[in-house]
Scaffold this motif. Structure first.
Motif, PDB file in Angstrom:
ATOM      1  N   GLU A   1      49.597  59.417   4.488  1.00 56.53           N
ATOM      2  CA  GLU A   1      49.929  58.352   3.676  1.00 56.53           C
ATOM      3  C   GLU A   1      51.057  57.345   4.343  1.00 56.53           C
ATOM      4  O   GLU A   1      50.746  56.181   4.403  1.00 56.53           O
TER       5      GLU A   1
ATOM      6  N   PHE B   1      43.724  52.006   1.417  1.00 55.61           N
ATOM      7  CA  PHE B   1      42.840  53.060   0.900  1.00 55.61           C
ATOM      8  C   PHE B   1      42.383  53.870   2.229  1.00 55.61           C
ATOM      9  O   PHE B   1      42.126  53.503   2.968  1.00 55.61           O
ATOM     10  N   ILE B   2      42.664  55.169   2.035  1.00 59.23           N
ATOM     11  CA  ILE B   2      42.328  56.298   2.894  1.00 59.23           C
ATOM     12  C   ILE B   2      40.964  56.834   2.559  1.00 59.23           C
ATOM     13  O   ILE B   2      41.031  57.555   1.482  1.00 59.23           O
ATOM     14  N   HIS B   3      40.201  56.825   3.483  1.00 64.47           N
ATOM     15  CA  HIS B   3      38.570  57.204   3.401  1.00 64.47           C
ATOM     16  C   HIS B   3      38.741  58.722   3.723  1.00 64.47           C
ATOM     17  O   HIS B   3      37.726  59.525   3.384  1.00 64.47           O
TER      18      HIS B   3
ATOM     19  N   ARG C   1      41.080  61.730   5.750  1.00 60.88           N
ATOM     20  CA  ARG C   1      42.370  62.578   6.698  1.00 60.88           C
ATOM     21  C   ARG C   1      42.119  63.747   7.213  1.00 60.88           C
ATOM     22  O   ARG C   1      41.679  64.640   6.320  1.00 60.88           O
TER      23      ARG C   1
ATOM     24  N   GLY D   1      40.714  54.462   6.991  1.00 64.36           N
ATOM     25  CA  GLY D   1      40.731  53.589   5.957  1.00 64.36           C
ATOM     26  C   GLY D   1      40.789  52.410   6.323  1.00 64.36           C
ATOM     27  O   GLY D   1      40.790  51.592   7.133  1.00 64.36           O
ATOM     28  N   GLU D   2      40.995  51.533   5.031  1.00 60.42           N
ATOM     29  CA  GLU D   2      41.193  50.076   5.050  1.00 60.42           C
ATOM     30  C   GLU D   2      42.060  49.554   3.803  1.00 60.42           C
ATOM     31  O   GLU D   2      41.899  50.252   2.718  1.00 60.42           O
TER      32      GLU D   2
ATOM     33  N   ALA E   1      38.933  54.390  -3.756  1.00 56.49           N
ATOM     34  CA  ALA E   1      38.511  53.503  -2.753  1.00 56.49           C
ATOM     35  C   ALA E   1      37.425  52.755  -2.958  1.00 56.49           C
ATOM     36  O   ALA E   1      36.261  53.313  -3.021  1.00 56.49           O
TER      37      ALA E   1
ATOM     38  N   HIS F   1      43.115  57.537  -2.730  1.00 59.62           N
ATOM     39  CA  HIS F   1      41.898  58.480  -2.231  1.00 59.62           C
ATOM     40  C   HIS F   1      40.852  58.382  -3.107  1.00 59.62           C
ATOM     41  O   HIS F   1      39.707  58.545  -2.634  1.00 59.62           O
TER      42      HIS F   1
END
Length: 244
Positions: free
Chosen positions: A9, A45-47, A49, A41-42, A237, A234
């Motif tokens: 993050e 927001f992390i799509h 990891r 991500g974008e 998103a 997470h």
């Protein structure tokens, strides 16, 4: 010790403050000594990891190239990486990447190996007047750096402008990892950001203290993104639009 999730993050949040890459869907790659972190991500927001056991020190110990490295050493390194990406990385990364099909996804490297590549590319020592992200490398330029570095003995690599003595050995696998990823997933360009985990941690601390603004990478004051975007989300998103 911080958790792997929190580290990801902070890395992602730090990179998204770098103006040349901010606002784009990103695949962030943090190559470390023992592992490599992939963060997709974008907009905060992390799509996706995941950390893979693929690091510069680890790979150097596996391959043990001669000094100077031979042509066979480089061939062996590239073959090892190709097999690793095919076996371990592609099955995990390809599905979430498919959600961004048809959109421009930027590849961003952060950490020591990525910064060294950028400095070698523009012949810089230490801090540049411009952010590292202002000097992206094409896939051809990354491969050219790989060929250049793997052709030199350690005694000559330490003399290169932009390469510190501490990185002169591990830059061999470090550069090759970026080359392998760009080839395997057909990325044409690598941006490099110095705004990694430490920068993201500072922003998180400022948010926690309720500060209203932070210093941007250019030294200007900018508003922080607010509790609605920190920490990166997470579970809520926004889904990328379907590919047509």
């Amino acid at each position: 010790m911080i958790s792997g999730e929190q580290e990801a993050e902070w890395v992602f949040w730090g990179v998204t403050t770098d103006s040349p890459v901010a606002g784009h869907p990103l695949l962030v790659l943090k190559v470390g000594g023992g592992s490599t972190e992939f963060i997709l991500g974008e907009r905060g927001f992390i799509h996706f990891r995941r950390s893979f056991p693929l690091g510069t020190v680890r790979l150097l110990e596996i391959l043990r190239p001669s000094d100077p490295p031979s042509a066979d050493d480089l061939v062996r390194c590239r073959r090892w990486l190709k097999e690793f990406f095919c076996r371990a990385v592609r099955p995990k990364l390809q599905p979430p990447l498919g959600s961004f099909c048809g959109r421009t996804l930027k590849l961003v490297g952060t950490g020591g190996a990525a910064a060294t590549l950028a400095r070698l590319h523009v012949g810089m020592i230490g801090q540049a007047a411009e952010p590292l992200s202002a000097h992206p490398l094409t896939a051809q330029q990354v491969s050219a750096q790989v060929e250049r570095l793997w052709a030199l003995p350690l005694a000559q690599r330490v003399k290169l402008v932009g390469l510190s003595a501490q990185k002169a050995d591990v830059i061999l696998p470090g550069a090759a990892i970026f080359e392998a990823l760009m080839e395997d997933f057909a990325f044409d360009e690598l941006a490099v950001s110095a705004n990694g985990m430490r920068y993201g941690a500072l922003i998180a601390s400022a948010e926690a203290l309720g500060h209203g603004a932070s210093l941007g990478c250019d030294g200007s004051q900018r508003p922080l993104f607010g509790a609605s975007l920190w920490p990166p989300q997470h579970d809520k998103a926004p889904k990328p639009p379907p590919h047509t």
